[in-house]
Design an enzyme around this catalytic site. Structure first.
Site, mmCIF file in Angstrom:
data_model
loop_
_atom_site.group_PDB
_atom_site.id
_atom_site.type_symbol
_atom_site.label_atom_id
_atom_site.label_comp_id
_atom_site.label_asym_id
_atom_site.label_seq_id
_atom_site.Cartn_x
_atom_site.Cartn_y
_atom_site.Cartn_z
ATOM 1 N N LEU A 205 -6.024 2.239 7.288
ATOM 2 C CA LEU A 205 -6.789 3.421 6.876
ATOM 3 C C LEU A 205 -7.496 3.217 5.538
ATOM 4 C CD1 LEU A 205 -7.658 6.328 7.341
ATOM 5 C CD2 LEU A 205 -5.458 7.089 6.405
ATOM 6 N N TYR B 255 -1.854 2.702 11.942
ATOM 7 C CA TYR B 255 -1.905 3.110 13.348
ATOM 8 C C TYR B 255 -0.563 3.676 13.802
ATOM 9 C CZ TYR B 255 -2.894 2.819 18.376
ATOM 10 O OH TYR B 255 -3.076 3.115 19.710
ATOM 11 N N LEU B 256 0.526 3.206 13.178
ATOM 12 C CA LEU B 256 1.864 3.658 13.559
ATOM 13 C C LEU B 256 2.232 4.995 12.919
ATOM 14 C CD1 LEU B 256 3.819 0.279 13.152
ATOM 15 C CD2 LEU B 256 2.903 1.257 15.273
ATOM 16 N N ALA B 257 1.417 5.462 11.961
ATOM 17 C CA ALA B 257 1.745 6.691 11.227
ATOM 18 C C ALA B 257 1.875 7.870 12.180
ATOM 19 C CB ALA B 257 0.676 6.977 10.182
ATOM 20 N N GLN B 258 2.997 8.560 12.083
ATOM 21 C CA GLN B 258 3.259 9.659 13.004
ATOM 22 C C GLN B 258 2.860 11.013 12.429
ATOM 23 O OE1 GLN B 258 7.302 9.645 14.390
ATOM 24 N NE2 GLN B 258 7.244 7.508 15.016
ATOM 25 N N GLY C 255 1.525 12.748 9.646
ATOM 26 C CA GLY C 255 0.195 13.230 9.305
ATOM 27 C C GLY C 255 -0.194 12.994 7.872
ATOM 28 N N ARG D 274 13.226 11.676 0.782
ATOM 29 C CA ARG D 274 13.702 10.565 1.606
ATOM 30 C C ARG D 274 14.778 9.723 0.929
ATOM 31 N NH1 ARG D 274 8.043 8.471 4.400
ATOM 32 N NH2 ARG D 274 7.941 10.120 5.964
ATOM 33 N N GLU E 266 -1.314 1.132 0.132
ATOM 34 C CA GLU E 266 0.065 0.718 -0.128
ATOM 35 C C GLU E 266 0.155 -0.592 -0.897
ATOM 36 O OE1 GLU E 266 4.275 0.143 2.336
ATOM 37 O OE2 GLU E 266 2.418 0.554 3.432
ATOM 38 N N SER F 276 1.060 9.217 1.592
ATOM 39 C CA SER F 276 0.484 7.863 1.614
ATOM 40 C C SER F 276 -0.879 7.825 2.288
ATOM 41 C CB SER F 276 1.435 6.886 2.303
ATOM 42 O OG SER F 276 1.792 7.350 3.580
#
Length: 464
Positions: free
Chosen positions: A10, A39-42, A44, A248, A329, A345
């Site tokens: 991104l 692409y793996l980001a769930q 949002g 987290r 990142e 992120s």
């Protein structure tokens, strides 16, 4: 002016599009965007743009979540550009389907697309980038070429390609850990390469572990949004032991403690009536693994997920090397502090991509046309490095373990770029004699005011 973007996620795609829009020749190096961690980001993207929400609320949450190690100016700068970032996406036809609440946020500001946001956003950006004339080379930019603190270009398969500016957008290095939710090849090679060449790294000891990874046929993240929807964390005996919407670092640490006690930890999502509709991809994945979230507990474990530290950059995403920039990142300028808030992120990726394009356009760098040495490093025993990092620089750390990790690392034969990065994490974790955010020292379990400052790693030394 010719610009190389190293990375196709991104941040890299946003920077490439923003530069191409101004008529600049851009080449993106890296795998297909679908193979990126973006692409793996769930869940949002955090946008504080809804009625009742505010920029100051989001800033406050980010600084509180970052345990006050954040650069406040950077936090304001990024979050104040949320509306611009939102419109950047919606102008491409991207439509969000819902807003969710996630840990550390005081408002449901996580804009998502069916809780598989990356899979919907990345293909759209790639399509538009190609239409704008961005060049894509599906090869790895192995090394960055530098001469007299000025950019020269990048090496691809041993060949030196000249550029006026190079933007590192290669992501983090969670692949340096034995258990990771990202792509295992995310080893931070460009970050380690630059560290070897004297470029400073910042806050490299802060590694975020996602609390709810699922290790089955493959590692998969059970999104934080599932806990936001009401799922509970329990032991096999049904004991709840942590506030599920804590940040987290706290949740991951408490789960890990239970596991050290020999107890399994599970996510109880049986109370979410519309689980299949709200989380269709997670539901499908779990069903393939033989789990029905409507009636079964979901076994979870912390996994390395996000690297908060990275290449040290300023508010304009510049490194000390003229013509060399870093975003997303791969970079660190204090936005996340000691602990990244969920879904901050992707916001940073978009804002840093747009901002770095402005910096490049404003500075108009000119690359050096000089020869540079190519090293052609071999991978070596990366798995041994992964074991060392998981066992000695993981969720809970202490001095003896960190020192032992460094001794073990000395004996490993692996790519020097991988080893220097692992060494940086271990040394900076050793130097930070406190616990703060994602960095937890069992022998120093409290935060200390004298350590409320960034760490800087320069070739073998960590300074605090």
């Amino acid at each position: 002016m010719k610009v190389a973007v190293v990375g196709s996620g991104l941040a890299g795609l946003t920077a490439a599009m923003s530069l191409a829009k101004k008529g600049i020749e851009v080449t993106v190096f890296g795998p297909k965007p679908k193979e990126s961690n973006s692409y793996l980001a769930q869940a949002g993207i955090a946008f504080p743009i809804s009625d009742g929400d505010s920029i100051i609320s989001h800033v406050t949450d980010t600084i509180r979540g970052g345990k006050y190690l954040n650069d406040v100016t950077v936090v304001w700068n990024v979050i104040s550009k949320s509306t611009e970032a939102y419109h950047f996406l919606t102008s491409l036809g991207i439509e969000f389907t819902s807003r969710e609440l996630e840990g550390g946020h005081s408002f449901p500001r996580i804009f998502t697309i069916k809780n598989e946001t990356g899979k919907y956003i990345i293909p759209v950006l790639e399509k538009h980038a190609k239409e704008m004339g961005v060049n894509f080379i599906r090869k790895f930019a192995e090394e960055v070429a530098i001469h007299n603190k000025k950019i020269v270009g990048v090496f691809v398969e041993g060949e030196l390609l000249y550029f006026d500016a190079v933007i590192i957008a290669s992501g983090g290095f969670s692949g340096l850990y034995k258990f990771t939710a990202g792509n295992p090849w995310n080893l931070g090679i460009p970050i380690g390469d630059l560290a070897l060449k004297g470029v400073p790294l910042r806050d490299i000891e802060f590694i975020q572990f996602h609390p709810t990874g699922f290790i089955g046929k493959r590692t998969y993240l059970i999104s934080e949004a599932v806990r936001g929807a009401g799922a509970k964390l329990v032991t096999g005996e049904g004991e709840r032991f942590v506030n599920e919407l804590e940040t987290r670092d706290v949740v991951a640490r408490e789960i890990y403690r239970k596991m050290l006690e020999g107890k399994g930890v599970f996510l109880d999502a049986t109370g979410i009536e519309d689980f299949k509709r709200r989380f269709p991809y997670i539901y499908s994945f779990l069903r393939r693994e033989g789990i029905n979230p409507k009636r079964d507990l979901i076994p979870v474990t912390p996994v390395a997920h996000y690297t908060i530290g990275g290449i040290s950059v300023d508010i304009f995403y510049r490194t000390p090397i003229k013509g060399l920039y870093a975003i997303g990142e791969a970079a660190c300028n204090g936005f996340h502090g000691a602990n990244r808030l969920a879904s901050n992120s992707l916001l940073e990726c978009i804002v840093s991509g747009i901002e770095v394009s402005r910096t490049v356009i404003r500075e108009k760098p000119r690359g050096e046309r000089k020869e540079a040495k190519y090293h052609g490093y071999e991978p070596g025993n990366v798995d041994e490095v992964r074991d060392i990092m998981w066992n000695h620089a993981g969720i809970i750390r202490r001095e003896e373990s960190l020192r032992l990790g460094l001794k073990k690392l000395e004996k490993v034969e692996a790519d020097p770029r991988v080893k220097i990065l692992a060494e940086a994490v271990l040394k900076c974790a050793l130097a930070r004699e406190e616990s703060r955010g994602a960095h937890y020292r069992e022998d120093y379990p409290y935060s200390r005011e004298e350590f409320r400052r960034p760490s800087i790693f320069r070739v073998e030394n960590c300074m605090l």
